[in-house]
Design a protein around this motif. Structure first.
Motif, PDB file in Angstrom:
ATOM      1  N   THR A  20       1.210   5.533   4.212  1.00 35.29           N
ATOM      2  CA  THR A  20       1.441   5.132   5.699  1.00 35.29           C
ATOM      3  C   THR A  20       0.851   3.933   5.735  1.00 35.29           C
ATOM      4  OG1 THR A  20      -0.925   6.022   6.426  1.00 35.29           O
ATOM      5  CG2 THR A  20       1.420   7.762   6.504  1.00 35.29           C
ATOM      6  N   ALA A  21      -0.146   3.454   4.962  1.00 30.85           N
ATOM      7  CA  ALA A  21      -0.625   2.150   5.099  1.00 30.85           C
ATOM      8  C   ALA A  21       0.369   0.988   5.032  1.00 30.85           C
ATOM      9  CB  ALA A  21      -1.737   1.876   4.079  1.00 30.85           C
ATOM     10  N   PRO A  22       0.027  -0.205   5.780  1.00 30.46           N
ATOM     11  CA  PRO A  22       1.031  -1.398   5.581  1.00 30.46           C
ATOM     12  C   PRO A  22       1.073  -1.790   4.096  1.00 30.46           C
ATOM     13  CG  PRO A  22      -0.660  -1.681   7.480  1.00 30.46           C
ATOM     14  CD  PRO A  22      -1.021  -0.425   6.563  1.00 30.46           C
ATOM     15  N   GLU A  23       0.021  -1.789   3.559  1.00 32.06           N
ATOM     16  CA  GLU A  23      -0.070  -2.115   1.869  1.00 32.06           C
ATOM     17  C   GLU A  23       1.179  -1.522   1.174  1.00 32.06           C
ATOM     18  OE1 GLU A  23      -3.516  -2.797   3.890  1.00 32.06           O
ATOM     19  OE2 GLU A  23      -2.762  -0.741   3.256  1.00 32.06           O
ATOM     20  N   THR A  24       1.574  -0.249   1.639  1.00 33.23           N
ATOM     21  CA  THR A  24       2.332   0.436   0.782  1.00 33.23           C
ATOM     22  C   THR A  24       3.680   0.763   1.596  1.00 33.23           C
ATOM     23  OG1 THR A  24       1.302   2.695   1.411  1.00 33.23           O
ATOM     24  CG2 THR A  24       0.755   1.737  -0.700  1.00 33.23           C
ATOM     25  N   HIS A  25       3.592   0.985   2.883  1.00 36.04           N
ATOM     26  CA  HIS A  25       4.818   1.155   3.800  1.00 36.04           C
ATOM     27  C   HIS A  25       5.589   0.171   4.140  1.00 36.04           C
ATOM     28  CE1 HIS A  25       6.928   3.957   6.285  1.00 36.04           C
ATOM     29  NE2 HIS A  25       6.726   3.286   7.465  1.00 36.04           N
ATOM     30  N   GLY A  26       4.774  -1.188   4.027  1.00 36.65           N
ATOM     31  CA  GLY A  26       5.187  -2.359   4.777  1.00 36.65           C
ATOM     32  C   GLY A  26       4.980  -2.519   6.136  1.00 36.65           C
ATOM     33  N   GLU A  27       4.682  -1.686   6.885  1.00 37.55           N
ATOM     34  CA  GLU A  27       4.195  -1.600   8.478  1.00 37.55           C
ATOM     35  C   GLU A  27       2.942  -0.532   8.534  1.00 37.55           C
ATOM     36  OE1 GLU A  27       7.695  -1.827  10.567  1.00 37.55           O
ATOM     37  OE2 GLU A  27       7.976   0.467  10.364  1.00 37.55           O
ATOM     38  N   GLU A  28       2.261  -0.547   9.382  1.00 38.48           N
ATOM     39  CA  GLU A  28       1.597   0.333   9.782  1.00 38.48           C
ATOM     40  C   GLU A  28       2.227   1.662  10.444  1.00 38.48           C
ATOM     41  OE1 GLU A  28      -1.158   2.727  10.054  1.00 38.48           O
ATOM     42  OE2 GLU A  28      -2.238   0.784   9.766  1.00 38.48           O
ATOM     43  N   ARG A  63      -8.240   6.470   4.690  1.00 38.49           N
ATOM     44  CA  ARG A  63      -6.969   5.937   4.103  1.00 38.49           C
ATOM     45  C   ARG A  63      -7.265   4.873   3.067  1.00 38.49           C
ATOM     46  NH1 ARG A  63      -2.415   4.081   7.824  1.00 38.49           N
ATOM     47  NH2 ARG A  63      -3.770   2.213   7.944  1.00 38.49           N
ATOM     48  N   ALA A  64      -7.927   3.706   3.545  1.00 30.89           N
ATOM     49  CA  ALA A  64      -8.376   2.258   2.824  1.00 30.89           C
ATOM     50  C   ALA A  64      -8.928   2.837   1.647  1.00 30.89           C
ATOM     51  CB  ALA A  64      -8.742   1.397   3.552  1.00 30.89           C
ATOM     52  N   ALA A  65     -10.177   3.720   1.914  1.00 30.40           N
ATOM     53  CA  ALA A  65     -11.088   4.057   0.689  1.00 30.40           C
ATOM     54  C   ALA A  65     -10.322   4.950  -0.304  1.00 30.40           C
ATOM     55  CB  ALA A  65     -12.164   5.087   1.381  1.00 30.40           C
ATOM     56  N   PHE A  66      -9.267   5.721   0.107  1.00 31.48           N
ATOM     57  CA  PHE A  66      -8.283   6.297  -0.878  1.00 31.48           C
ATOM     58  C   PHE A  66      -7.509   5.365  -1.563  1.00 31.48           C
ATOM     59  CE2 PHE A  66      -8.856  10.649   1.453  1.00 31.48           C
ATOM     60  CZ  PHE A  66      -9.428  11.318   0.409  1.00 31.48           C
ATOM     61  N   HIS A  67      -7.000   4.462  -1.038  1.00 29.43           N
ATOM     62  CA  HIS A  67      -6.278   3.291  -1.566  1.00 29.43           C
ATOM     63  C   HIS A  67      -6.949   2.660  -2.678  1.00 29.43           C
ATOM     64  CE1 HIS A  67      -3.682  -0.215  -2.001  1.00 29.43           C
ATOM     65  NE2 HIS A  67      -2.783   0.492  -2.056  1.00 29.43           N
ATOM     66  N   GLU A  68      -8.248   2.582  -2.463  1.00 31.09           N
ATOM     67  CA  GLU A  68      -9.100   1.712  -3.347  1.00 31.09           C
ATOM     68  C   GLU A  68      -9.507   2.731  -4.457  1.00 31.09           C
ATOM     69  OE1 GLU A  68     -12.700   0.246  -1.572  1.00 31.09           O
ATOM     70  OE2 GLU A  68     -11.808  -0.843  -0.239  1.00 31.09           O
ATOM     71  N   VAL A  69      -9.703   3.788  -4.526  1.00 33.83           N
ATOM     72  CA  VAL A  69      -9.746   4.965  -5.327  1.00 33.83           C
ATOM     73  C   VAL A  69      -8.546   4.883  -6.292  1.00 33.83           C
ATOM     74  CG1 VAL A  69      -9.901   7.505  -5.943  1.00 33.83           C
ATOM     75  CG2 VAL A  69     -11.433   6.392  -4.133  1.00 33.83           C
ATOM     76  N   CYS A  70      -7.214   5.078  -5.762  1.00 30.52           N
ATOM     77  CA  CYS A  70      -6.174   5.235  -6.639  1.00 30.52           C
ATOM     78  C   CYS A  70      -5.766   3.991  -7.134  1.00 30.52           C
ATOM     79  CB  CYS A  70      -4.966   5.739  -5.316  1.00 30.52           C
ATOM     80  SG  CYS A  70      -5.417   7.558  -4.902  1.00 30.52           S
ATOM     81  N   THR A  71      -6.402   2.921  -6.797  1.00 28.70           N
ATOM     82  CA  THR A  71      -5.751   1.434  -7.399  1.00 28.70           C
ATOM     83  C   THR A  71      -6.929   0.833  -8.322  1.00 28.70           C
ATOM     84  OG1 THR A  71      -6.233   0.355  -5.204  1.00 28.70           O
ATOM     85  CG2 THR A  71      -4.173   1.120  -5.663  1.00 28.70           C
ATOM     86  N   ALA A  72      -8.094   1.685  -8.192  1.00 22.76           N
ATOM     87  CA  ALA A  72      -9.131   1.282  -9.154  1.00 22.76           C
ATOM     88  C   ALA A  72      -8.763   0.735 -10.532  1.00 22.76           C
ATOM     89  CB  ALA A  72     -10.444   2.125  -9.072  1.00 22.76           C
ATOM     90  N   PRO A  73      -9.258  -0.494 -10.992  1.00 18.98           N
ATOM     91  CA  PRO A  73      -8.718  -0.921 -12.363  1.00 18.98           C
ATOM     92  C   PRO A  73      -9.044   0.042 -13.651  1.00 18.98           C
ATOM     93  CG  PRO A  73     -10.666  -2.167 -11.835  1.00 18.98           C
ATOM     94  CD  PRO A  73     -10.392  -1.245 -10.498  1.00 18.98           C
ATOM     95  N   ASP A  74     -10.074   0.707 -13.373  1.00 18.29           N
ATOM     96  CA  ASP A  74     -10.539   1.575 -14.703  1.00 18.29           C
ATOM     97  C   ASP A  74     -11.299   2.932 -14.328  1.00 18.29           C
ATOM     98  OD1 ASP A  74     -13.086   0.867 -13.763  1.00 18.29           O
ATOM     99  OD2 ASP A  74     -13.212  -0.700 -15.247  1.00 18.29           O
ATOM    100  N   ARG A  75     -11.473   3.705 -15.204  1.00 15.84           N
ATOM    101  CA  ARG A  75     -12.070   5.011 -14.752  1.00 15.84           C
ATOM    102  C   ARG A  75     -13.245   5.007 -14.202  1.00 15.84           C
ATOM    103  NH1 ARG A  75     -14.978   9.345 -17.530  1.00 15.84           N
ATOM    104  NH2 ARG A  75     -14.103  11.284 -17.237  1.00 15.84           N
TER     105      ARG A  75
END
Length: 182
Positions: A20-28, A63-75
């Motif tokens: 639902t985030a603008p970074e993935t959805h294109g808009e809020e 939501r932003a925290a989850f996005h950071e978790v899911c896009t973290a660069p490594d384990r």
């Protein structure tokens, strides 16, 4: 890997929340309390009282925290971010049956805000995904114009598009047309 009902539900909820985030959805997509209420109803999130403006702000932060978790660069980055998210919740596991769903576990504490509720339930599901060495099932769509996140539940872990009917079909048609032109 076959996920239990509550695990699959929580994973689908976190994926839909991130998308639902603008970074993935294109808009809020969570513009106001009505959008948040629709999201919670669609995802059948139980135990939610009246929503306030702060709930919307807090859910966007989670939501932003989850996005950071899911896009973290490594384990290690995933673990650090997920632990930070979990440390901000009051987790009280309890067995429950409701709304026609089979017996399952809720992790959020009674009286939690909607953001804390989502953080607890979804972070636990992501933690199990990591512990079970299934983290690679959490993916970003391979279509160049899509950044949706999805869970690959295919048996052989081969899914690359968030939706085979839209992104997958569009990419296959583009590849077919490119082959025809060549």
């Amino acid at each position: 890997m076959a996920f239990s009902h509550d695990m699959a539900h929580s994973l689908a909820t976190v994926v839909e929340l991130i998308n639902t985030a603008p970074e993935t959805h294109g808009e809020e997509a969570l513009c106001d309390l009505s959008d948040l209420a629709d999201f919670l109803a669609r995802r059948q999130v139980s135990g939610i009282g009246a929503l306030e403006r702060r709930d919307l702000d807090e859910v966007r932060a989670v939501r932003a925290a989850f996005h950071e978790v899911c896009t973290a660069p490594d384990r290690e980055g995933v673990i650090t971010r997920l632990n930070a998210l979990l440390s901000g919740t009051r987790i009280t596991p309890r067995l429950t049956e409701h709304d026609g769903h089979p017996l399952h576990i809720h992790y959020f504490a009674p009286g939690s805000s909607v953001a804390e509720h989502l953080a607890a339930e979804c972070a636990i599901a992501l933690a199990y995904l990591l512990v079970e060495n299934e983290w690679e099932r959490l993916r970003t769509c391979a279509a160049p114009d899509c950044s949706h996140i999805f869970i690959d539940e295919s048996r052989n872990r081969s899914r690359v598009y968030c939706d085979s009917r839209t992104c997958g079909n569009r990419m296959h048609v583009a590849a077919y047309r490119a082959r025809r032109r060549a």
